[in-house]
Design a protein around this motif. Sequence first.
Motif, PDB file in Angstrom:
ATOM      1  N   ALA A 137       0.836  -1.206   0.000  1.00  0.00           N
ATOM      2  CA  ALA A 137       0.000   0.000   0.000  1.00  0.00           C
ATOM      3  C   ALA A 137       0.873   1.258   0.000  1.00  0.00           C
ATOM      4  O   ALA A 137       0.581   2.233  -0.713  1.00  0.00           O
ATOM      5  N   LYS A 140       2.141   2.409  -3.291  1.00  0.00           N
ATOM      6  CA  LYS A 140       1.133   2.987  -4.186  1.00  0.00           C
ATOM      7  C   LYS A 140       0.927   4.481  -3.929  1.00  0.00           C
ATOM      8  O   LYS A 140       0.245   5.165  -4.676  1.00  0.00           O
ATOM      9  N   ARG A 185      -4.960   4.559   4.065  1.00  0.00           N
ATOM     10  CA  ARG A 185      -6.166   3.853   4.525  1.00  0.00           C
ATOM     11  C   ARG A 185      -6.966   3.335   3.327  1.00  0.00           C
ATOM     12  O   ARG A 185      -7.397   2.187   3.288  1.00  0.00           O
ATOM     13  N   GLN A 186      -7.120   4.196   2.320  1.00  0.00           N
ATOM     14  CA  GLN A 186      -7.872   3.787   1.117  1.00  0.00           C
ATOM     15  C   GLN A 186      -7.161   2.654   0.375  1.00  0.00           C
ATOM     16  O   GLN A 186      -7.789   1.705  -0.069  1.00  0.00           O
ATOM     17  N   ARG A 187      -5.834   2.773   0.241  1.00  0.00           N
ATOM     18  CA  ARG A 187      -5.061   1.724  -0.453  1.00  0.00           C
ATOM     19  C   ARG A 187      -5.148   0.398   0.300  1.00  0.00           C
ATOM     20  O   ARG A 187      -5.306  -0.657  -0.308  1.00  0.00           O
ATOM     21  N   THR A 189      -7.513  -0.588   2.339  1.00  0.00           N
ATOM     22  CA  THR A 189      -8.873  -1.111   2.184  1.00  0.00           C
ATOM     23  C   THR A 189      -9.007  -1.831   0.849  1.00  0.00           C
ATOM     24  O   THR A 189      -9.516  -2.948   0.781  1.00  0.00           O
ATOM     25  N   GLY A 190      -8.474  -1.194  -0.212  1.00  0.00           N
ATOM     26  CA  GLY A 190      -8.535  -1.805  -1.546  1.00  0.00           C
ATOM     27  C   GLY A 190      -7.774  -3.127  -1.604  1.00  0.00           C
ATOM     28  O   GLY A 190      -8.270  -4.124  -2.151  1.00  0.00           O
ATOM     29  N   LEU A 191      -6.583  -3.141  -1.037  1.00  0.00           N
ATOM     30  CA  LEU A 191      -5.762  -4.369  -1.057  1.00  0.00           C
ATOM     31  C   LEU A 191      -6.394  -5.487  -0.232  1.00  0.00           C
ATOM     32  O   LEU A 191      -6.374  -6.644  -0.622  1.00  0.00           O
ATOM     33  N   GLU A 193      -9.570  -5.840   0.384  1.00  0.00           N
ATOM     34  CA  GLU A 193     -10.757  -6.330  -0.346  1.00  0.00           C
ATOM     35  C   GLU A 193     -10.340  -7.261  -1.478  1.00  0.00           C
ATOM     36  O   GLU A 193     -10.975  -8.276  -1.714  1.00  0.00           O
ATOM     37  N   GLU A 194      -9.219  -6.914  -2.154  1.00  0.00           N
ATOM     38  CA  GLU A 194      -8.681  -7.801  -3.217  1.00  0.00           C
ATOM     39  C   GLU A 194      -8.332  -9.163  -2.621  1.00  0.00           C
ATOM     40  O   GLU A 194      -8.615 -10.203  -3.199  1.00  0.00           O
ATOM     41  N   ASP A 196      -9.544 -10.583   0.037  1.00  0.00           N
ATOM     42  CA  ASP A 196     -10.751 -11.329   0.413  1.00  0.00           C
ATOM     43  C   ASP A 196     -11.386 -12.000  -0.800  1.00  0.00           C
ATOM     44  O   ASP A 196     -11.956 -13.081  -0.705  1.00  0.00           O
ATOM     45  N   ARG A 197     -11.272 -11.310  -1.972  1.00  0.00           N
ATOM     46  CA  ARG A 197     -11.884 -11.872  -3.191  1.00  0.00           C
ATOM     47  C   ARG A 197     -11.080 -13.032  -3.747  1.00  0.00           C
ATOM     48  O   ARG A 197     -11.587 -13.898  -4.418  1.00  0.00           O
TER      49      ARG A 197
END
Length: 198
Positions: A137, A140, A185-187, A189-191, A193-194, A196-197
């Motif tokens: 993160a 990025k 924090r946003q990065r 969260t995105g990572l 979520e990735e 988890d998928r």
Amino acid sequence: ALAAPTGERELVERCRGGDAAAFARIMALHEGMVFNLAARLLGDGEEARDVAQEVFLLVYRRLARFEGRSSLKTWIYRIVVNQCHNRRRFWHRHGRDKEQELDERWAAPEDASKGEWLASPYEQARSRERSAVVQRALLKLSFDQRSVLVLREGEGLSCEEVAAALGIPDGTVKSRLSRAREALRQRLTGLLEEGDRS
């Protein structure tokens, strides 16, 4: 600004007088910090080693110009950040995006090994995994945001020390830090979520 402590000034004076042992002492005191900071800013352990060598060469050459208005450590932080920034510009000019996820040995914070023998292998693995996600993160973020965040959160510098290390006003540190924390924090969260998928 935070002035250099007396013992440090003596070491610097001895170095200026050609005392090789004094410079070896300065290197020993700061080499871990220099490498870890470069590794976190660049995301590449080998490049961080190269930068660390460049940094100490510059420290040696520039000690005559060190005025003691800040601590030696803060002055060295500034050299590390500048060298990492120059290295990234070199990569960009040559079309190489070298920033990548760090080898897990370097992704973990410097003091992660302290007390690690108490942690189960599962907890150790989870800790390394979390460190790797944070490092991904961080890479990025813009270099300016990453620098201020790593110095403040990773190295534990005060806002005043970060300002001295980066050569920017205190107010700029605070606003950049606020934006960097939100971006991280946003990065993250995105990572996450990735992850988890997958």
